[in-house]
Design a protein around this motif. Structure first.
Motif, short mmCIF file in Angstrom:
data_model
loop_
_atom_site.label_atom_id
_atom_site.label_comp_id
_atom_site.label_asym_id
_atom_site.label_seq_id
_atom_site.Cartn_x
_atom_site.Cartn_y
_atom_site.Cartn_z
N LYS A 1 -12.37 -1.87 -7.49
CA LYS A 1 -10.87 -1.74 -7.72
C LYS A 1 -10.96 -0.98 -9.06
O LYS A 1 -11.49 -1.24 -10.06
CB LYS A 1 -9.96 -2.83 -7.63
CG LYS A 1 -9.99 -3.81 -8.92
CD LYS A 1 -9.00 -4.66 -8.97
CE LYS A 1 -8.78 -5.53 -10.20
NZ LYS A 1 -7.57 -6.46 -10.37
N THR A 29 -7.52 10.24 -7.70
CA THR A 29 -6.31 9.68 -7.23
C THR A 29 -5.18 9.97 -8.20
O THR A 29 -5.52 10.63 -9.33
CB THR A 29 -6.52 7.99 -7.83
OG1 THR A 29 -6.92 7.98 -9.13
CG2 THR A 29 -7.72 7.40 -7.15
N ILE A 64 -4.91 9.87 -2.84
CA ILE A 64 -6.20 9.50 -2.82
C ILE A 64 -6.96 10.53 -1.94
O ILE A 64 -6.74 11.00 -0.86
CB ILE A 64 -6.57 8.14 -2.24
CG1 ILE A 64 -5.62 7.22 -2.81
CG2 ILE A 64 -8.07 7.93 -2.47
CD1 ILE A 64 -5.93 5.75 -2.35
N VAL A 117 -6.14 1.05 -7.20
CA VAL A 117 -7.17 1.72 -5.96
C VAL A 117 -8.09 0.53 -5.68
O VAL A 117 -8.88 0.32 -6.47
CB VAL A 117 -7.67 3.02 -6.15
CG1 VAL A 117 -8.55 3.46 -5.23
CG2 VAL A 117 -6.75 4.00 -6.83
N TYR A 128 0.95 -1.10 -0.05
CA TYR A 128 -0.12 -0.02 -0.04
C TYR A 128 1.09 1.21 0.04
O TYR A 128 1.97 1.07 0.70
CB TYR A 128 -1.00 0.01 1.29
CG TYR A 128 -2.19 -0.98 1.11
CD1 TYR A 128 -2.77 -1.13 0.14
CD2 TYR A 128 -2.31 -1.79 2.30
CE1 TYR A 128 -3.82 -2.23 0.09
CE2 TYR A 128 -3.11 -2.87 2.17
CZ TYR A 128 -4.18 -2.88 0.95
OH TYR A 128 -5.03 -3.76 0.70
N GLY A 136 -10.52 3.72 0.97
CA GLY A 136 -9.77 3.53 -0.54
C GLY A 136 -8.37 3.47 0.01
O GLY A 136 -7.81 4.17 0.89
N THR A 137 -7.63 2.57 -0.77
CA THR A 137 -6.31 2.13 -0.53
C THR A 137 -5.46 2.20 -2.08
O THR A 137 -6.07 1.46 -2.82
CB THR A 137 -5.83 0.73 0.45
OG1 THR A 137 -6.77 -0.24 -0.56
CG2 THR A 137 -6.65 0.97 1.63
N GLY A 138 -4.55 2.71 -1.98
CA GLY A 138 -3.64 2.91 -3.33
C GLY A 138 -2.28 2.07 -3.11
O GLY A 138 -1.81 1.68 -1.98
N THR A 197 -5.52 2.36 -12.53
CA THR A 197 -4.86 3.89 -12.84
C THR A 197 -4.17 3.75 -14.23
O THR A 197 -3.95 4.50 -14.93
CB THR A 197 -4.41 4.67 -11.94
OG1 THR A 197 -3.05 3.98 -11.59
CG2 THR A 197 -5.08 4.79 -10.62
N VAL A 229 0.32 4.95 -6.27
CA VAL A 229 -0.51 5.62 -6.16
C VAL A 229 -0.39 6.75 -4.99
O VAL A 229 -0.19 6.19 -3.81
CB VAL A 229 -2.04 5.03 -5.83
CG1 VAL A 229 -3.17 5.99 -5.76
CG2 VAL A 229 -2.42 4.05 -6.87
#
Length: 516
Positions: free
Chosen positions: A390, A413, A402, A377, A356, A369-371, A393, A399
């Protein structure tokens, strides 16, 4: 009858009244114009002495080969050969056309099948996301009663432990789920009726933004402000997290530092006020998160949270200010209860094989939301910890930022050289912004509290208008340059009259319209 000059059948025959010979009109007229004489007898003559002979123009004179039987046979043979060659060409063209049509029909059939499958997956993802928001909470195991003791700023060892000495997670309890569900329902219901912040800056005001002040808060040897947060009680109280392992608390009104948080052994990646000015949470590359509270006239570390085994990249605060979530490079995110200072749940998904790199929570607190480092994402439902969607990108970079819009619909993002805007209702990308023509990376994104403006950081700071169809409103370039980087973090005050920017040096910069 043949022309006395060319020896061919004339198309426009004329007869000389003097000599009685037949000529092609255009030839005899040109000859008389040049010489003034009859071409056969040599006697003087004029054009007026020529008499036009009527001729049937529908019948063309036969060519020379057509005047004999061998010539006619030759003409017929040539016509036959031309017809055969044309027929062969047409057959080849027909065969090629049939093959192209067959291939096109095959491609169309395949495309229809792919579209049908994608629509089915999209509908399933939409249903899952709607269920995550509206469905009643699922039952969870009863929590283990284990209130922690605090000693020297670290959590004391609990009786129940996992392998490796870590305490077993109790899971998100029914009481917490009820709070999450009720809060989400209330905030979602009241969003449309929620008034805009008092004194919200207009687009014209945003266009006038310039540098208002600059404040050197961190060490010059290890410059770089990685995160900024404003106190809920006063926008003049600013917390800045730095690469120098510290968090500085600065009072803009008094023009001085009012606190310093020291204890992390590596750079601080994020810092948030927990509902009021006297309580904070910080995350760091040293694999820990820390809780801080004002004790006397200084901030003291009240707990060190060591549930992650990798760099803790960020923290997201729930709207109730009772819970917060951290994300780590160890591919897990953890849910904490502030009252007990315990990690209630920690999730590592087997389908995610990349660390992450960023984290943010929806304004309703229901969606996380986790990038990741592989430019994806992931969207989670916090109550059930289910990965409901998900977004890819398609960048060749992590990422780095966010941000959920306050309207609850848009997600921004940052990854690589672009910012992508996603519609959470349709689960699709609605806009891609590439701020820099030279391909410089984007490092941060942040919606303002009204959801009307989006700040983007990279080589400089830029502000885009949501209602202006994501048009660029202002470019803030009074910033230091380090390679292709300048801005590392940014945040707004509530009425969007000021933008706080953390750059690659040790200075906190404040941008806004010029003072009246």
């Amino acid at each position: 009858m043949f022309c006395a000059i060319s020896g061919t059948v004339p198309e426009e025959p004329v007869v000389s009244k003097i000599s009685g010979h037949l000529f092609e009109k255009r030839l005899i007229e040109k000859h008389i114009k040049d010489t003034g004489k009859d071409p056969v007898t040599g006697a003087g003559t004029t054009v007026d002495e020529l008499m036009v002979v009527k001729n049937n123009t529908n019948l063309k004179p036969r060519p020379s080969p057509a005047t004999s039987i061998p010539g006619l046979l030759g003409l017929l043979q040539n016509e036959w050969d031309a017809v055969m060659l044309e027929q062969h060409s047409l057959r080849q063209h027909l065969q090629n056309t049939r093959q192209e049509l067959s291939h096109a029909l095959y491609q169309h059939d395949g495309a229809v099948r792919v579209i049908a499958r994608l629509k089915k997956e999209r509908d399933e993802a939409r249903s899952a996301l709607e269920s995550a928001v509206r469905a009643p909470p699922a039952p969870v195991p009863e929590p283990v009663e284990a209130p922690p003791d605090m000693a020297n700023g670290k959590r004391a060892a609990e009786n129940g432990t996992e392998g490796g000495g870590k305490r077993a997670k109790a899971g998100i309890t029914d009481d917490i789920i009820e709070v999450l569900t009720t809060t989400s329902a209330e905030l979602s219901k009241g969003r449309r009726k929620r008034p805009m912040p008092a004194g919200l800056a207009s687009a014209g005001t945003i266009e006038q933004y310039g540098l208002l002040s600059s404040h050197p808060l961190h060490k010059t040897s290890e410059g770089g402000i990685t995160a900024i947060d404003l106190s809920p009680s006063s926008e003049d109280i600013v917390a800045s997290a730095g690469r120098d392992h510290t968090v500085q608390i600065y009072d803009r009104a008094q023009g001085r530092k009012v606190g310093e948080l020291t204890g992390h052994s590596k750079r601080v990646t994020d810092a948030k006020f927990l509902g009021h000015q006297d309580l904070m949470v910080t995350t760091s590359a040293d694999k820990t998160s820390r809780l801080w509270a004002v004790d006397g006239d200084a901030y003291k570390c009240k707990a060190v949270l060591s549930d992650h085994s990798g760099e803790v990249v960020g923290v997201a605060l729930h709207p109730t200010n009772k819970y917060f979530i951290t994300a780590s490079a160890d591919r897990s995110w953890a849910f904490y209860d502030l009252d007990s200072m315990l990690c209630m749940a920690q999730l590592t998904s087997p389908t995610i094989d990349s660390a992450y790199s960023s984290v943010a929570l929806h304004p309703d607190g229901q969606i996380l939301g986790t990038g990741t480092d592989d430019a994806v994402v992931h969207v989670w439902e916090t109550r059930s910890q289910n990965n409901v969607a998900k977004f890819e990108t398609k960048a060749n970079a992590p990422v780095t930022g966010i941000s959920f819009s306050e309207n609850g619909y848009f997600l921004a993002t940052a990854a690589g050289d672009s910012v992508k805007l996603w519609d959470l209702r349709k689960l699709k990308n609605i806009k891609t912004i590439v701020p820099y023509e030279n391909g410089a990376p984007v490092t941060s994104v942040k919606f303002d509290n009204s959801g009307q403006y989006l700040a983007v950081g990279g080589m400089d700071a830029r502000i885009y208008g949501v209602k202006q169809e994501w048009q660029l409103l202002s470019t803030l370039s009074d910033l230091p340059q380090k390679g292709q980087h300048s801005v590392l973090s940014c945040t707004w005050n509530k009425p969007a009259t000021k933008l706080f920017v953390g750059s690659v040096d040790h200075n906190l910069r404040v941008f806004g319209p010029p003072a009246s």
